[in-house]
Design an enzyme around this catalytic site. Structure first.
Site, PDB file in Angstrom:
ATOM      1  N   SER A  21      25.090 -37.946 -32.724  1.00 13.56           N
ATOM      2  CA  SER A  21      24.652 -39.006 -33.638  1.00 13.56           C
ATOM      3  C   SER A  21      25.663 -39.193 -34.766  1.00 13.56           C
ATOM      4  CB  SER A  21      23.302 -38.630 -34.248  1.00 13.56           C
ATOM      5  OG  SER A  21      22.386 -38.297 -33.242  1.00 13.56           O
TER       6      SER A  21
HETATM    7  N1  SAH Z   1      21.392 -34.697 -32.744  1.00 16.53           N
HETATM    8  C1  SAH Z   1      22.086 -34.654 -31.485  1.00 16.53           C
HETATM    9  C2  SAH Z   1      21.709 -35.899 -30.716  1.00 16.53           C
HETATM   10  C3  SAH Z   1      22.030 -35.849 -29.283  1.00 16.53           C
HETATM   11  S1  SAH Z   1      21.492 -37.260 -28.351  1.00 16.53           S
HETATM   12  C4  SAH Z   1      23.580 -34.652 -31.804  1.00 16.53           C
HETATM   13  O1  SAH Z   1      23.943 -35.231 -32.831  1.00 16.53           O
HETATM   14  O2  SAH Z   1      24.360 -34.101 -31.057  1.00 16.53           O
HETATM   15  C5  SAH Z   1      19.871 -36.794 -27.850  1.00 16.53           C
HETATM   16  C6  SAH Z   1      19.720 -35.576 -27.004  1.00 16.53           C
HETATM   17  O3  SAH Z   1      18.359 -35.512 -26.563  1.00 16.53           O
HETATM   18  C7  SAH Z   1      20.571 -35.568 -25.733  1.00 16.53           C
HETATM   19  O4  SAH Z   1      21.334 -34.392 -25.703  1.00 16.53           O
HETATM   20  C8  SAH Z   1      19.535 -35.598 -24.611  1.00 16.53           C
HETATM   21  O5  SAH Z   1      19.942 -34.885 -23.461  1.00 16.53           O
HETATM   22  C9  SAH Z   1      18.324 -34.968 -25.270  1.00 16.53           C
HETATM   23  N2  SAH Z   1      17.037 -35.296 -24.642  1.00 16.53           N
HETATM   24  C10 SAH Z   1      16.640 -36.476 -24.121  1.00 16.53           C
HETATM   25  N3  SAH Z   1      15.392 -36.384 -23.630  1.00 16.53           N
HETATM   26  C11 SAH Z   1      14.991 -35.103 -23.855  1.00 16.53           C
HETATM   27  C12 SAH Z   1      13.787 -34.384 -23.565  1.00 16.53           C
HETATM   28  N4  SAH Z   1      12.763 -34.953 -22.936  1.00 16.53           N
HETATM   29  N5  SAH Z   1      13.719 -33.089 -23.939  1.00 16.53           N
HETATM   30  C13 SAH Z   1      14.752 -32.476 -24.568  1.00 16.53           C
HETATM   31  N6  SAH Z   1      15.922 -33.108 -24.856  1.00 16.53           N
HETATM   32  C14 SAH Z   1      16.029 -34.401 -24.510  1.00 16.53           C
END
Ligand code: SAH
Length: 224
Positions: free
Chosen positions: A69
């Site tokens: 993000s």
């Molecule tokens: N705050 C993180 C955001 C990553 S994007 C950063 O800045 O790196 C969102 C993440 O949520 C992704 O890695 C995706 O794989 C995860 N995600 C999506 N659906 C999910 C679920 N049902 N359970 C756990 N993680 C999930």
């Protein structure tokens, strides 16, 4: 000084600029959040070829179709959560582990769930490298939270949910706060929920664009 700390320090100026120009200038005021964003070396959470982009205010690719993000959003979500040194935090969507590290810097304990195994493993290594030990990682579908360690004082979801995810609300302590992007692609609203007994008082914070929260049976590779 080790080679590692020299590398980190090379980016200290870049982080200070990031905090001033993209975070404080856009309205994030909480000094603890600003200090955490200065302290945690963001470049260690992006692929090495992207280090020189790590402090720009936009999301970056993480691999597996996921993104880290943008720094302003991480700061705004963390500020809205009002994490204290006593907070027990549940994070759904570990991703790169960057927000996990910011939360670990501010909170007592962070429990973080990620559905993609390779991302969780990489995030764990990045946090180990920073010697942040107050974090537990879980690989799995975060829709059902992590009941084993509930209740949580703070819950943050870093992928967009269709509606407020109620199993997560149930796992919150009374007075607990939750920040989650809610809504379909193109119309997501970052929503703050505060739990009062059996009620969740909700407030819209801003429009956002997150990757969708996937359900286990869909698999992250099956999205359009
Ligand atoms: N705050 C993180 C955001 C990553 S994007 C950063 O800045 O790196 C969102 C993440 O949520 C992704 O890695 C995706 O794989 C995860 N995600 C999506 N659906 C999910 C679920 N049902 N359970 C756990 N993680 C999930």
């Amino acid at each position: 000084m080790t080679a590692y700390t020299e590398v980190m320090d090379n980016y200290l100026q870049a982080r200070r600029r990031m905090v001033e120009e993209h975070i404080a200038a856009r309205g994030v005021r909480d000094p603890r959040v600003l200090a955490a964003m200065c302290a945690i070396p963001r470049h260690l959470f992006v692929p090495e070829g992207q280090w020189h982009h790590a402090h720009e205010d936009h999301p970056l690719p993480l691999g597996e179709g996921q993104t880290i993000s943008q720094p302003y959003i991480v700061a705004a979500m963390t500020e809205a959560l009002e994490v204290t040194p006593e907070s027990k935090v549940l994070e759904i969507g570990t991703g790169s582990g960057y927000q996990t590290a910011i939360l670990a810097h501010l909170a007592k304990m962070v429990y973080t769930v990620e559905i993609i195994q390779s991302l969780s493993v990489r995030a764990r290594l990045a946090l180990q490298r920073l010697d942040l030990r107050n974090v537990r990682f879980r690989i799995g579908d975060g829709h059902l939270g992590w009941p084993e360690f509930a209740p949580y004082d703070r819950v943050v979801v870093t992928a967009a949910a269709e509606t407020m995810p109620f199993p997560l609300v149930e796992q919150m302590s009374d007075g607990g706060k939750m920040v989650v992007p809610v809504g379909p692609v193109g119309a997501q609203v970052l929503t703050l929920g505060v739990k009062h007994g059996t009620k969740l008082v909700q407030r819209h914070l801003m429009g956002v664009a997150f990757v969708p929260f996937v359900h286990k049976d869909e698999g992250p590779g099956n999205r359009g």
